[in-house]
Design a protein around this motif. Sequence first.
Motif, mmCIF file in Angstrom:
data_model
loop_
_atom_site.group_PDB
_atom_site.id
_atom_site.type_symbol
_atom_site.label_atom_id
_atom_site.label_comp_id
_atom_site.label_asym_id
_atom_site.label_seq_id
_atom_site.Cartn_x
_atom_site.Cartn_y
_atom_site.Cartn_z
ATOM 1 N N VAL A 6 -15.987 28.532 0.914
ATOM 2 C CA VAL A 6 -15.592 27.736 2.081
ATOM 3 C C VAL A 6 -16.836 26.995 2.573
ATOM 4 C CG1 VAL A 6 -14.603 27.769 4.413
ATOM 5 C CG2 VAL A 6 -13.846 29.460 2.715
ATOM 6 N N GLY A 9 -18.520 27.336 6.586
ATOM 7 C CA GLY A 9 -17.819 28.582 6.939
ATOM 8 C C GLY A 9 -18.475 29.312 8.105
ATOM 9 N N GLY A 14 -13.738 26.596 9.657
ATOM 10 C CA GLY A 14 -14.236 27.235 8.428
ATOM 11 C C GLY A 14 -14.390 28.735 8.595
#
Length: 243
Positions: A6, A9, A14
């Motif tokens: 991701v 993140g 995220g």
Amino acid sequence: MKCALVTGGSRGIGKAICKKLAEDSDYHILINYNSNKEAALDTLKQVEELGNTGEIIQFDVANADAVKNALDTWIDANEGSIIEVLVNNAGITKDGLFMWMPAEDWHSVINTSLNGFYNVTNHLIQKMLSNRYGRIINMVSVSGVKGTPGQTNYSAAKGAIVAATKALAQEVAKRKITVNAVAPGFINSDMTAELDEKELKRMIPVNRFGEAEEVADLVSFLASKKSSYITGEVININGGIYS
Ligand SMILES: NC(=O)c1ccc[n+]([C@@H]2O[C@H](COP(=O)([O-])OP(=O)(O)OC[C@H]3O[C@@H](n4cnc5c(N)ncnc54)[C@H](OP(=O)(O)O)[C@@H]3O)[C@@H](O)[C@H]2O)c1
């Protein structure tokens, strides 16, 4: 080891995606961040509290060399592991009316939000193709679908990813890789912290901003095997704003 990466993140949407994937899947979560290591470590802590594993990985998605170095180092250290899910979530805004927009604000938004998609996805796609399975989810925006005044740069970057999503989906579908875009409206996060929800919610049929967790639920579905027949789509998640 099967992994989900991701980008961005560490905070906001995220972070919620990392946590949701930790809850809903067995993927080892790779939490990318740019500068906010502490926030990335907090995401990791929460992933682990949910009973999953993960690690943080620093790179600026806009910097092709940095992306290549970080991912190659990770790949070399984790032979046999595969990044099966890629969530291209990192993005920034530099809002302002186009007539006064400095080149720097145009290029930095395009470099992060659009070229970041290229840098990360292009570097991982060959391995995903050999794996003959994958999920790519691109975080776009209502701005990239309908255009938002004051965000010509951001709308251009997100709109380009919408088109790239549709094109790439057709290239890789035979290898069981799906490519979809998620287009949120106003979601509570650092990015929207300065906005006046009371004023803006009048434009939103549901009459409120969305939560990062609501977007994460959609991403988690798209990252799962349940979404196998959905590809090249742009899914709006905006409380009913016409888009
Ligand atoms: N919030 C909304 O209403 C909304 C609506 C539509 C679309 N979106 C999109 O959703 C995505 C996430 O937005 P958000 O609201 O969660 O934003 P946010 O709260 O500002 O968080 C941005 C995240 O992206 C990371 N990031 C920024 N530039 C980066 C770079 N060059 N390389 C790597 N990571 C980078 C940040 O990392 P650091 O912590 O290290 O800075 C942070 O984790 C973005 O693509 C945004 O355009 C948001």
